[in-house]
Design a protein around this motif. Sequence first.
Motif, mmCIF file in Angstrom:
data_model
loop_
_atom_site.group_PDB
_atom_site.id
_atom_site.type_symbol
_atom_site.label_atom_id
_atom_site.label_comp_id
_atom_site.label_asym_id
_atom_site.label_seq_id
_atom_site.Cartn_x
_atom_site.Cartn_y
_atom_site.Cartn_z
ATOM 1 N N GLY A 243 5.417 18.268 27.256
ATOM 2 C CA GLY A 243 4.122 17.651 27.512
ATOM 3 C C GLY A 243 3.461 18.129 28.778
ATOM 4 N N THR A 244 4.243 18.257 29.873
ATOM 5 C CA THR A 244 3.622 18.677 31.134
ATOM 6 C C THR A 244 4.334 19.864 31.769
ATOM 7 N N GLY A 245 5.081 20.615 31.008
ATOM 8 C CA GLY A 245 5.673 21.840 31.509
ATOM 9 C C GLY A 245 7.011 21.651 32.192
ATOM 10 N N LEU A 246 7.214 22.412 33.289
ATOM 11 C CA LEU A 246 8.509 22.520 33.955
ATOM 12 C C LEU A 246 8.389 22.140 35.425
ATOM 13 N N TYR A 247 9.448 21.514 35.955
ATOM 14 C CA TYR A 247 9.483 21.118 37.354
ATOM 15 C C TYR A 247 10.802 21.582 37.967
ATOM 16 N N ARG A 248 10.725 21.982 39.244
ATOM 17 C CA ARG A 248 11.941 22.245 40.005
ATOM 18 C C ARG A 248 11.936 21.307 41.208
ATOM 19 N N MET A 249 12.861 20.364 41.199
ATOM 20 C CA MET A 249 12.874 19.298 42.193
ATOM 21 C C MET A 249 14.036 19.468 43.161
ATOM 22 N N ASP A 250 13.763 19.222 44.436
ATOM 23 C CA ASP A 250 14.799 19.178 45.455
ATOM 24 C C ASP A 250 15.422 17.791 45.400
ATOM 25 N N ILE A 251 16.737 17.711 45.098
ATOM 26 C CA ILE A 251 17.348 16.397 44.906
ATOM 27 C C ILE A 251 17.518 15.640 46.215
ATOM 28 N N ALA A 260 3.268 25.255 34.733
ATOM 29 C CA ALA A 260 2.533 24.776 33.557
ATOM 30 C C ALA A 260 1.452 25.775 33.186
ATOM 31 N N PRO A 261 0.982 25.761 31.942
ATOM 32 C CA PRO A 261 -0.111 26.646 31.538
ATOM 33 C C PRO A 261 -1.370 26.364 32.366
ATOM 34 N N GLY A 262 -2.103 27.429 32.679
ATOM 35 C CA GLY A 262 -3.367 27.271 33.391
ATOM 36 C C GLY A 262 -3.239 27.259 34.890
ATOM 37 N N LEU A 263 -2.008 27.123 35.425
ATOM 38 C CA LEU A 263 -1.851 27.143 36.872
ATOM 39 C C LEU A 263 -1.990 28.568 37.390
ATOM 40 N N GLU A 264 -2.612 28.711 38.536
ATOM 41 C CA GLU A 264 -2.788 30.041 39.109
ATOM 42 C C GLU A 264 -1.450 30.641 39.499
ATOM 43 N N GLU A 265 -0.578 29.810 40.040
ATOM 44 C CA GLU A 265 0.783 30.239 40.365
ATOM 45 C C GLU A 265 1.754 29.615 39.357
ATOM 46 N N ARG A 266 2.731 30.387 38.975
ATOM 47 C CA ARG A 266 3.777 29.935 38.055
ATOM 48 C C ARG A 266 3.220 29.387 36.732
ATOM 49 N N ASP A 299 12.742 36.224 42.856
ATOM 50 C CA ASP A 299 12.361 37.185 43.907
ATOM 51 C C ASP A 299 10.847 37.311 44.019
ATOM 52 N N THR A 300 10.189 37.441 42.860
ATOM 53 C CA THR A 300 8.734 37.608 42.872
ATOM 54 C C THR A 300 7.995 36.319 42.573
ATOM 55 N N GLU A 301 8.741 35.289 42.131
ATOM 56 C CA GLU A 301 8.168 34.014 41.701
ATOM 57 C C GLU A 301 7.129 34.222 40.596
ATOM 58 N N GLU A 302 7.357 35.214 39.799
ATOM 59 C CA GLU A 302 6.474 35.497 38.673
ATOM 60 C C GLU A 302 7.180 35.145 37.373
ATOM 61 N N ILE A 303 6.375 34.837 36.366
ATOM 62 C CA ILE A 303 6.892 34.462 35.052
ATOM 63 C C ILE A 303 6.414 35.478 34.028
ATOM 64 N N THR A 304 7.348 35.953 33.225
ATOM 65 C CA THR A 304 7.033 36.898 32.155
ATOM 66 C C THR A 304 7.213 36.213 30.813
ATOM 67 N N GLU A 305 6.268 36.424 29.935
ATOM 68 C CA GLU A 305 6.319 35.825 28.603
ATOM 69 C C GLU A 305 6.853 36.829 27.590
#
Length: 982
Positions: A243-251, A260-266, A299-305
């Motif tokens: 529903g709202t994509g992916l999160y990486r949380m610091d515990i 998430a789709p549409g975000l400029e980064e990630r 390393d690049t913080e880029e996502i490839t589809e």
Amino acid sequence: MQRLLGVFFCVILAIAGTSQQPYTELFFDHLTISDGLSHNTVHCLLQDRYGYLWAGTQHGLNKYDGYNFEVVQSLNEEEENLGLFGAKITALYEDRKGNLWVGTSKNGIYYRQVHNDRFISLNQDSAFIFIADHEITSFLEDQEGQIWITTIEGGLLRYTPSDGTTRHYTQANSGLSSDVVFDIKEDKYGTIWVATAGGGLNILGKDHQFQLSHPMLPNHPNMSGYRKKLLLDDEHLWVGTEGTGLYRMDIRDRSYIHFAPGLEERPLSSNGVRDICKMPDGTVFIATDGGGLNVYSPDTEEITEYRYQVKNKTGLNSDALYCIEKDRTGNIWIGTYNGGINIYKPRKVWFRQFAPGMTGSSTLYNRSILALAQTHDSVVWIGSDGGGLNRLTPEQSQFIIPPFRHQANDKRSIAGNVVKALFEDSRNQLWVGLFGAGLDRYKPENQTFEHVLGPPYSVWSIAERQNGELWVGTMGEGIVVLDPETLENQYLRHEPGNPQSLADLNIMAVYADQSDQIWVGTTDQGLDRWVESRKEFEHFRYNPEDPYSISNNAIRSIFQDSQGNLWIGTEGGGLNQWLGNGRFKRIGKSQGLVANSVMGITEDERGMIWVTTFEGISRLDPETMDIQNFDFRTHQNANQFNQSALLAANDGRLFFGGTNGLNTIQTSQLNTEAFAGTIILTDFKIFNQTIKAGQKVDGRVILERPIEEAEHIQLSYLDKSFSFSFSAIDYTNPMDYQYSFIMQGFDDQWQETEAGQNRVSYTNLDPGDYTFKVKYQEQMASINVHIQPPFWQTSWFRVLIALSIICLAAIGIYLILKRKEAVHNRALLRLKNEKMAAEIEAKTSKLMFSTVQMAHKNEILTGLKDDLLKVQQQSGAPLTSVVRKLDAELRNEDHWKDFDIYFNQVDQDFFQSLLAKHPALTQNDLRLCSLIRINLSTKEIAFLLNISTRAVEQGRYRLKKRLELGKEEDLNKYITGFKTTD
């Protein structure tokens, strides 16, 4: 020392990604219902402690060993939809003890205990009654060994295996934000994180109450979603939502970043994240439902589809990805909706492929690639069998449009569409050899072709000498020596009767080595070398009596490597290395080459020699002679490589032309490191029926433990056909693996399976003890096999037989004694009649013959004693007491002395009178005379003396001579009628 290295590979297609970011191509193998999977929709995946890959599908549970799927059934399962068979499998988990937990959509929980092969239903266990009717979504074993089970609409259950108690957590009794629970994790601090439908995460407090991880903010994604998936990553927790994509949380502080789709980064390709997997290098694989695969690089913080494409047969076959599992060798397994399992194998060797109808190959008009060359501007030129001449750009591996094809109305177009040879000379001029259309020179300034040699020449090969001359090998016209400046030429042909001329008119290969010597390969007349000083050819031909002669006369390729080694490829004789002085070293299939039909030879930037054949490609280390093979026959995009159609490009890529297109590989990315897998036995069959642990066969249990753990097997002599299956549990390319095996006690030496064979069968083994061993690389599995003999071959039966022999022997002795007693009685009667003995004399006579009887009995008992001692040694039967009794009986040796005494009492002075008349008689003669006198037959005498009747006859003959009887006189009458003196 030469050895064959198994290397795995797959032919791949050229694909285009949808991401705008530069990326590394990923290639996938696929496992679907055509491979035995029970359903193409896969909800969950798990690799267990043995290495098996378990797949929970829409229709049943599957176990995969690299070769076959086993569709699993539960214990006492009678009909579909009542057990595991046919059930929708929604969760898989293996606890620390090795027990396997299986969750279903409607059929509850199934459980397989470690050291067992059988799944049992927990639906009737009162501990699980709270969640019996709910879909199971995940399992977790916490640090205390408690099992947590999440469900849809049934909340959360904690089960304590040690005492069988449970605690049920719901929205009503524990503050859980929803009873629709999808996943649960425990971090290294002992905190329990629970993912439910809706926003945020649930955290379990010490009071066994839950609270949300974050406040729900308006106009904020809030980790909202229906389905959720969690992945612990040290101090971070990845949360995938539908529903709202992916999160990486610091515990530690619960801060997070959003994908998430549409975000400029990630940016993601989809908000529907179904599963997450992290590789050792930090790369994160993200499975989405509808958006394919997203790969995040830390390393690049880029996502490839990576998305599904119809023409890409080795890409993803579905964009609806449900689950991900990383196996112990680093392969990524992806369960899909209706696409089965897609597997990314980082260690697998992949060859990219270009062919008509494939992505990026639109200008290839013919599949068969006949010639390859790279010009000084790095463009790769590709000649095809009827499709003309193509060019490939070095940077993007894209074909330049349009290709060069013959135009009948354009005299400056290429002269033909069957391009057999390509060669760039030292002047950077490209020469094009054509089948039936001669030789063209390319004019780059206006992209036209100059026709240097016309029909009917068929040009097969081109080489350049240091003086700039071109040596052009033709099919049927010998060699044309061409001056590229003046275009003047001369011909070198075969001349019948001239042994110094060219060996044949059909030339397959012409090559100029580093010392400017010209080597010529002919169709079937061997190898020639041009001797410049004598203007003649030297010939090298196959000699069956010379192991250092060239291996075959059908020469197909010639190549000299950077170290000066000259290699010659033959069709049928494999590869040859020139040793000098007319001597060659042969390297063929028996030395590890993939095939003996060597079509082309080249060298990569690491100095490795690459050889193309009809069946595949071999990579040879010229120093160690280690060989790695790439078999192109077994893949859906199989290829058969054409003669001399290969190229080592200046960027490290190798190109190979075959009947099914062009293959290429970047050698710098070639991973040849072997994985030291753990080989296990995966199946045991009797008469082709799998035997499970604890299963009874004809009332007996053959396997006490699963075959993977079993140390021995007990078989009956009636189990005449059985087999073992095995696997290295390395899924990179198991169909290329070869195993070594031996049945010690039956096989004399180790044997080797064919590539892809993982089963060995045995029939009609004799009863006894054996050990089956199987090896892959340095790993080995073994199991002891005991085949019980039939009862008549057992020790107890042998003892019984020995005792029976003793009884029969005793009976025989008794009968012998009775028979001799009868003989004695007849002799006694005769003595009574002849001497009119009194009653006391009759008794004395009976005693006399009893003594004779025992003398002969001793001889029989001596033989019997020897026989009994042999039986005792062989069977271990307790015969000592019997032998001791026989020894006691055998100690009496005075029988004949007693006989003489008793005989003289009956027939007084017989011996004395007989000796007086015939003093030459011996003691044996006297004994024989006494037996004849009492009228015993020859047979009876032989029986008493324990000799043959023939020996008695010989004794009678000698006695007759000593008595000086004539030939016509009767011995019996003489003895019985002999008169004693008073």
